[in-house]
Enzyme design. Structure first.
Site, PDB file in Angstrom:
ATOM      1  N   SER A 218       0.827  -1.211   0.000  1.00  0.00           N
ATOM      2  CA  SER A 218       0.000   0.000   0.000  1.00  0.00           C
ATOM      3  C   SER A 218       0.855   1.253   0.000  1.00  0.00           C
ATOM      4  O   SER A 218       2.010   1.238   0.448  1.00  0.00           O
ATOM      5  CB  SER A 218      -0.858  -0.038   1.263  1.00  0.00           C
ATOM      6  OG  SER A 218      -1.334   1.225   1.608  1.00  0.00           O
TER       7      SER A 218
ATOM      8  N   TYR B 197      -1.014   0.435  10.070  1.00  0.00           N
ATOM      9  CA  TYR B 197      -1.228  -0.343   8.850  1.00  0.00           C
ATOM     10  C   TYR B 197      -0.007  -0.250   7.937  1.00  0.00           C
ATOM     11  O   TYR B 197       0.518  -1.262   7.461  1.00  0.00           O
ATOM     12  CB  TYR B 197      -2.467   0.204   8.146  1.00  0.00           C
ATOM     13  CG  TYR B 197      -2.786  -0.400   6.795  1.00  0.00           C
ATOM     14  CD1 TYR B 197      -3.367  -1.662   6.706  1.00  0.00           C
ATOM     15  CD2 TYR B 197      -2.545   0.302   5.614  1.00  0.00           C
ATOM     16  CE1 TYR B 197      -3.681  -2.212   5.472  1.00  0.00           C
ATOM     17  CE2 TYR B 197      -2.861  -0.238   4.379  1.00  0.00           C
ATOM     18  CZ  TYR B 197      -3.426  -1.490   4.312  1.00  0.00           C
ATOM     19  OH  TYR B 197      -3.735  -2.029   3.099  1.00  0.00           O
TER      20      TYR B 197
END
Lengths: 318, 318
Positions: free
Chosen positions: B118, B142
């Protein structure tokens, strides 16, 4: 302090006990954790020795508590061993760091965590000069584990679980005593063995460059790292310490200058491809201006490192 | 395939079954792992559905075996949830990835592992243009977990346990169905809800820039990523996919151009500091020339993304 029975841990423990204070707070208790009993400060009522595994969450839960103000996390499986024993390296270097951070978070005291990382977080196609902001591209399992632990420390710091600072240590040399399993172990052997009258074999060519720091300045940097005000650290908690960049050939020449040709003649050269492969990932030049701006200090040159060893350690070995 | 019950997993599974081959080898078995039963390819004799936790080593050991040729690792706790539920994010995003790599290593088949990462691995003081080689400086839990998993994948690749490739996905939009807990969820909502006759609230200012990719090209990239010859990847296994860089205001304008002012009038704006704080860590501009040189493709612009959604998904929703 984890890894407290190690060479650096022992020196740091003695330094902290001698100082009696850290960042203006008195050292009321010093908890020394390692897989074997740490011997530093034996008999000192301030010392609590804990024997156990740094990747044991129950043990960490008992060791870190609401009174914990500073954590020195030195425990590690060294590079050569982490490469040879993958699972062990992952457990100690990654799980150990992660579980320690979890224990700090559970304790709730937001301790300062001083984590010793390594130049092994760098590798591959590096810029000519490595800075604190150079991308982490480790080429060993040890470096990978250290890089992950750096990232986890940064996240726990951001979340307010700890006040972390990562000190990327140059190769600490000269280490007294026996060789260890670090791929960089020869950087101590090249001085220590000849001075002890023993021949030593250097497993890399003389032109391999290393980045080195004496135990004196390594311990001083750990103390200074713990005392740095968080506001001075800015966006990044990782600092490359001010090491000396030197080729292995220059190290041998410094030994000859300081200790004489008879001692230096005990150095011989025979390349070991496994060590050479790891050494090839070490960067050549460093910009440590940020560390210096933060007041961290290193040795003047490798001659000074040889002399520091002769002053600090050689009398005990003879 | 982990995360196989998810939106992208379902599309990828159907694509693989339709193709019947991957990198010149026939798809004999497609194992779909997720915490809920994956529905893609129901009734297809090639599909084996496994229900369980991606962080369960025993389950992974049963799922990955010596016949495993390719692993698509899509399972993840999304950004908003990983920030709110730290332990859950660590378990799924970090432990899950690590244990999957361990299972691949134990299986011994050196599978190609396609790992979806990501843009959240970036953050802080970023350069004007982000490239594949920009340092990983995540500012969320994350992003930290994804960055660690990237590093572990690289190390397992170097050690010869897997043949890994990391695809850093732009925000995939437009996702059909319900909103998810991703901080970037509004990038789908801004198109999906108005087209469904529902008003939507955008939690960031119009000038926030995003980097987006349609589900079409996300799936195409996953397939292409699995088929890339290892020799073409060079020193780094991580690739930023060719997304479209667009401001949220431009996204709303594209919706108006493609679907008309009545639809676009269903977009309203109300800032949410929690989402805005995460969005502030997203980079503004990208250099994806390496992905393009490797033959990976993306959408022409956000108008094309809106049209792709209307063609691929809107009929099913009505």
């Amino acid at each position: 302090m984890t890894g407290a029975a190690g060479f650096l841990g022992g020196r740091l423990a003695r330094t902290l006990l001698d100082r009696g204070e850290l960042d203006g707070r008195s050292v009321d208790e010093l908890v020394l954790l390692d897989v074997v009993a740490a011997s530093a400060g034996e008999g000192d009522p301030r010392v609590r020795t804990v024997v156990g595994d740094v990747a044991d969450p129950a043990l960490l839960g008992e060791t870190v508590d609401a009174r914990t103000g500073v954590v020195f996390h030195l425990a590690a499986v060294v590079s050569g061993q982490a490469e040879a024993e993958f699972d062990l390296g992952m457990r100690i270097n990654l799980d150990g760091s992660r579980l320690l951070l979890d224990a700090c978070r559970a304790a709730g005291s937001v301790p300062r965590v001083v984590f010793t990382s390594s130049v092994a977080v760098y590798g591959g196609d590096l810029p000519d000069v490595v800075t604190d902001a150079t991308p982490l591209t480790p080429q060993t399992s040890y470096g990978t584990q250290k890089a992950c632990a750096e990232l986890l420390l940064a996240d726990h710091t951001r979340r307010g679980h700890v006040d972390g600072r990562v000190l990327r240590l140059p190769t600490v040399t000269v280490r007294p005593g026996k060789p260890n399993a670090a791929a960089s172990g020869f950087a101590s052997g090249i001085v220590r063995e000849p001075l002890a009258g023993v021949t030593t074999v250097v497993p890399v060519p003389p032109e391999v460059r290393m980045w080195v720091l004496s135990p004196r300045y390594a311990v001083e940097s750990l103390v200074a790292g713990a005392e740095l005000a968080p506001g001075r650290l800015g966006g990044s908690r990782a600092i490359n310490l001010p090491g000396v960049s030197v080729s292995v050939g220059e190290m041998a020449a410094a030994l000859e200058r300081v200790a004489g040709p008879e001692v230096a003649a005990r150095v011989s050269w025979r390349r070991d491809p496994a060590v050479e492969a790891i050494a090839a990932t070490w960067p050549g030049a460093w910009d440590t201006s940020r560390a210096e701006a933060l007041g961290l200090r290193g040795d003047a040159d490798f001659d000074a490192i040889v002399r520091a060893y002769m002053e600090d350690d050689l009398p005990h070995n003879l």
